[in-house]
Enzyme design. Structure first.
Site, PDB file in Angstrom:
ATOM      1  N   GLY A 199       5.103  -1.068   2.675  1.00 61.95           N
ATOM      2  CA  GLY A 199       4.286   0.112   2.454  1.00 61.95           C
ATOM      3  C   GLY A 199       5.070   1.412   2.409  1.00 61.95           C
ATOM      4  O   GLY A 199       6.133   1.547   3.010  1.00 61.95           O
ATOM      5  N   HIS A 257       0.808  -1.219   0.000  1.00 64.11           N
ATOM      6  CA  HIS A 257       0.000   0.000   0.000  1.00 64.11           C
ATOM      7  C   HIS A 257       0.843   1.271   0.000  1.00 64.11           C
ATOM      8  O   HIS A 257       1.898   1.345   0.621  1.00 64.11           O
ATOM      9  CB  HIS A 257      -0.936   0.010   1.213  1.00 64.11           C
ATOM     10  CG  HIS A 257      -0.217  -0.068   2.537  1.00 64.11           C
ATOM     11  ND1 HIS A 257       0.262   1.031   3.197  1.00 64.11           N
ATOM     12  CD2 HIS A 257       0.107  -1.142   3.298  1.00 64.11           C
ATOM     13  CE1 HIS A 257       0.835   0.664   4.320  1.00 64.11           C
ATOM     14  NE2 HIS A 257       0.768  -0.659   4.413  1.00 64.11           N
ATOM     15  N   ASP A 258       0.361   2.252  -0.752  1.00 65.07           N
ATOM     16  CA  ASP A 258       0.928   3.614  -0.767  1.00 65.07           C
ATOM     17  C   ASP A 258       2.328   3.698  -1.367  1.00 65.07           C
ATOM     18  O   ASP A 258       3.017   4.710  -1.192  1.00 65.07           O
ATOM     19  CB  ASP A 258       0.925   4.222   0.647  1.00 65.07           C
ATOM     20  CG  ASP A 258      -0.452   4.211   1.275  1.00 65.07           C
ATOM     21  OD1 ASP A 258      -1.361   4.847   0.711  1.00 65.07           O
ATOM     22  OD2 ASP A 258      -0.635   3.546   2.311  1.00 65.07           O
TER      23      ASP A 258
END
Length: 267
Positions: A140, A122-123
């Protein structure tokens, strides 16, 4: 040519499907998914969430794209995954959407290659022309620059930055930022720099003069005398009009949540 969807796949009617898309058997495509022109899902591909896959990208079996992030703070908020054009995504690759706390977006550039079972968390922001070998693990909030190559089985700590044209050796554990144009390897304790990514630079068309100047700046940056801040100032003065070297200096000055990866004392 009209798109082709195998009758054994489940594609939500709300999904946006471009021209010449091929969806093989046993795929699932969610309602908020956008597939660009010429995308191919070979078989057994699961695409979910608010996910966009750029034109000409090919995805192999058992890839999972756009499912919710592996972050216990995630509470179902709307976040996105964007994958650029002409990427190659091999078997078992996983890419998650972003989180609200990290900007709500996971982004992958164009013409990237992700070999089997590599992971983009994520991200993360991944640049163009990047290559992940098998089983690369990107935690992440990482930023990976253009034309980075990461060897098989390497793990990258959350919030790490890897600069343009860097090379990370197989089985490395990257806990600190890797400057542009460099090569990071593992000594079974912590990854360290071991010079410039000479082979990668030559393949990308950098001149001999540019490589020599980068090598000279590298030696000055990591000389034993003075602090890193002082050496950055010295290099900036000596190479005041050299854009590649100033890209490295800007990377160091920008800082991040992780320290800068440096050479070992015996290198």
């Amino acid at each position: 040519m009209a798109s082709t969807i195998h009758p054994l796949s489940v594609v939500d009617p709300a999904a946006r499907i471009g021209a010449n898309v091929v969806i093989g058997p046993f795929c699932t495509v969610g309602p908020e998914v956008t597939l660009g022109d010429g995308v191919e899902l070979v078989s057994h591909v699961a695409v979910a969430g608010q996910t966009t896959i750029g034109a000409g990208t090919k995805v192999f079996p058992f890839a999972s794209l756009g499912h919710q992030p592996q972050d216990l703070k995630f509470k179902g908020e709307k976040t996105r995954l964007e994958i650029g054009e002409r990427c190659l995504i091999r078997e078992g690759v996983t890419m998650n959407t972003g989180t609200e706390g990290g900007g709500s977006l996971t982004s992958v550039g164009k013409e990237c290659t992700f070999l089997a079972y590599s992971h983009v968390a994520h991200d993360c922001i991944v640049g163009n022309g990047v290559i992940f070998s098998n089983n690369v693990m990107l935690a992440g909030h990482c930023h990976v620059g253009d034309y980075v190559i990461i060897g098989g089985g390497a793990g990258v700590h959350q919030f790490v930055r890897i600069g343009h044209h860097a090379f990370v050796a197989a089985m490395s554990g990257i806990a600190n930022d890797v400057i542009p144009y460099s090569m990071a390897v593992n000594d079974h304790r912590q990854a360290h720099l071991s010079g410039l990514n000479i082979i990668g630079l030559r393949r990308r068309g950098f001149t001999t003069e540019e490589v020599h100047e980068l090598r000279r700046a590298y030696r000055l940056l990591f000389a034993p005398e003075g602090t890193l801040k002082e050496r950055v100032q010295d290099v900036a003065s000596e190479f005041d009009t050299h854009p590649l070297i100033h890209e490295i200096l800007d990377f160091i000055r920008a800082g991040g949540d992780r320290s800068i990866c440096t050479p070992r004392d015996d290198d």
